[in-house]
Design an enzyme around this catalytic site. Sequence first.
Site, PDB file in Angstrom:
ATOM      1  N   GLU A  35       0.769  -1.211   0.148  1.00  0.00           N
ATOM      2  CA  GLU A  35       0.226   0.222   0.120  1.00  0.00           C
ATOM      3  C   GLU A  35       1.025   1.150   0.045  1.00  0.00           C
ATOM      4  O   GLU A  35       1.878   1.470   0.877  1.00  0.00           O
ATOM      5  CB  GLU A  35      -0.523  -0.004   1.532  1.00  0.00           C
ATOM      6  CG  GLU A  35      -1.856  -0.997   1.541  1.00  0.00           C
ATOM      7  CD  GLU A  35      -2.996  -1.015  -0.638  1.00  0.00           C
ATOM      8  OE1 GLU A  35      -3.409  -0.024  -0.781  1.00  0.00           O
ATOM      9  OE2 GLU A  35      -3.632  -1.863   0.022  1.00  0.00           O
ATOM     10  N   ARG A  54     -18.272   0.040   4.388  1.00  0.00           N
ATOM     11  CA  ARG A  54     -18.915  -0.660   4.672  1.00  0.00           C
ATOM     12  C   ARG A  54     -19.894  -1.730   4.323  1.00  0.00           C
ATOM     13  O   ARG A  54     -20.906  -1.970   3.808  1.00  0.00           O
ATOM     14  CB  ARG A  54     -18.103  -1.695   2.920  1.00  0.00           C
ATOM     15  CG  ARG A  54     -19.087  -2.535   1.823  1.00  0.00           C
ATOM     16  CD  ARG A  54     -18.525  -2.761   0.640  1.00  0.00           C
ATOM     17  NE  ARG A  54     -18.058  -3.316   0.613  1.00  0.00           N
ATOM     18  CZ  ARG A  54     -17.942  -5.185   0.546  1.00  0.00           C
ATOM     19  NH1 ARG A  54     -19.604  -5.451   0.732  1.00  0.00           N
ATOM     20  NH2 ARG A  54     -17.222  -6.126   1.675  1.00  0.00           N
ATOM     21  N   CYS A  87      -8.268  -1.309   7.547  1.00  0.00           N
ATOM     22  CA  CYS A  87      -6.855  -1.862   6.978  1.00  0.00           C
ATOM     23  C   CYS A  87      -6.379  -0.265   7.533  1.00  0.00           C
ATOM     24  O   CYS A  87      -5.627   0.332   7.573  1.00  0.00           O
ATOM     25  CB  CYS A  87      -7.057  -2.193   6.379  1.00  0.00           C
ATOM     26  SG  CYS A  87      -6.926  -4.062   6.322  1.00  0.00           S
ATOM     27  N   HIS A 123      -1.187  -5.713   1.914  1.00  0.00           N
ATOM     28  CA  HIS A 123      -2.219  -6.336   1.984  1.00  0.00           C
ATOM     29  C   HIS A 123      -2.070  -7.760   0.814  1.00  0.00           C
ATOM     30  O   HIS A 123      -1.788  -7.823  -0.435  1.00  0.00           O
ATOM     31  CB  HIS A 123      -4.133  -5.706   0.950  1.00  0.00           C
ATOM     32  CG  HIS A 123      -5.276  -4.845   2.062  1.00  0.00           C
ATOM     33  ND1 HIS A 123      -4.741  -3.890   1.908  1.00  0.00           N
ATOM     34  CD2 HIS A 123      -5.739  -5.628   2.835  1.00  0.00           C
ATOM     35  CE1 HIS A 123      -6.094  -3.276   2.390  1.00  0.00           C
ATOM     36  NE2 HIS A 123      -6.655  -4.773   3.414  1.00  0.00           N
TER      37      HIS A 123
HETATM   38  N1  PCA Z   1      -9.490  -6.930   5.728  1.00  0.00           N
HETATM   39  C1  PCA Z   1      -9.890  -5.394   6.091  1.00  0.00           C
HETATM   40  C2  PCA Z   1     -10.099  -5.052   7.302  1.00  0.00           C
HETATM   41  C3  PCA Z   1      -8.917  -6.622   8.579  1.00  0.00           C
HETATM   42  C4  PCA Z   1      -8.519  -7.315   7.328  1.00  0.00           C
HETATM   43  O1  PCA Z   1      -7.967  -8.091   6.703  1.00  0.00           O
HETATM   44  C5  PCA Z   1      -9.563  -4.570   5.162  1.00  0.00           C
HETATM   45  O2  PCA Z   1      -8.822  -4.610   3.876  1.00  0.00           O
HETATM   46  O3  PCA Z   1      -9.562  -3.512   5.840  1.00  0.00           O
END
Ligand code: PCA
Length: 216
Positions: free
Chosen positions: A81, A91, A144, A168
């Site tokens: 990111e 959402r 996140c 991610h």
């Molecule tokens: N993914 C979510 C929150 C926790 C996770 O593992 C996100 O992308 O916000």
Amino acid sequence: MTTILLTGFDPFGGERTNPSWEAVRRLDGQKLSDGSHIVAAQLPCEFGTALAVLKDRIVQSGAEIVICIGQAGGRAELSLERVAINVDDARIPDNAGAQPIDAAIVEQGPVGYFSSLPIKAIVQSLRDNGIPAAVSQTAGTYVCNHVFYGLMHLAASRPSLRHAGFVHIPYLPEQALAYPGAPSMSLQMTMDGLLIMLETTLSATGDMRITGGSTH
Ligand code: PCA
């Protein structure tokens, strides 16, 4: 020697597992080539509480490198990111039932913060090692991004935090079975990728000047 804090999340959104915690917990205590070691911590998928737990773990561990990991179902690559933004817009409700809409994470805080990881160099070394990876231009507006923004806000006033960022990761193959056509990555490849990311971060003196951009 450097302490590296890696965090993963609780399952959310009806899932029984979260690959971020599954990968991170298996790396707890692991040593890197320069003698640095990994401390793993689990964060609840809850606005506010997740950040409180993260801050606590950072202070407790004295970590100089902090990288938070989260699941991004539907993505095919490890996603480095680039930027965290100062907004919560959920959402779906979080695990405590909260669903903030257009709320600032830090009142009067900057609009955004960039990752302080060498994201381009990391993407390059992951690909060199046969692991799909890409720069991502958005971490979304859910828990996140909330944690990523809070982490970078803290890092801005804590110079001992040399590198901080967010990654991610895709579904595990067993999760993707429930979503025909969805991409996935094995736990082993995800763990290997996280270690390559850390070795690259420890050895990089700056980032590489190669494109990680997108046209949309
Ligand atoms: N993914 C979510 C929150 C926790 C996770 O593992 C996100 O992308 O916000």
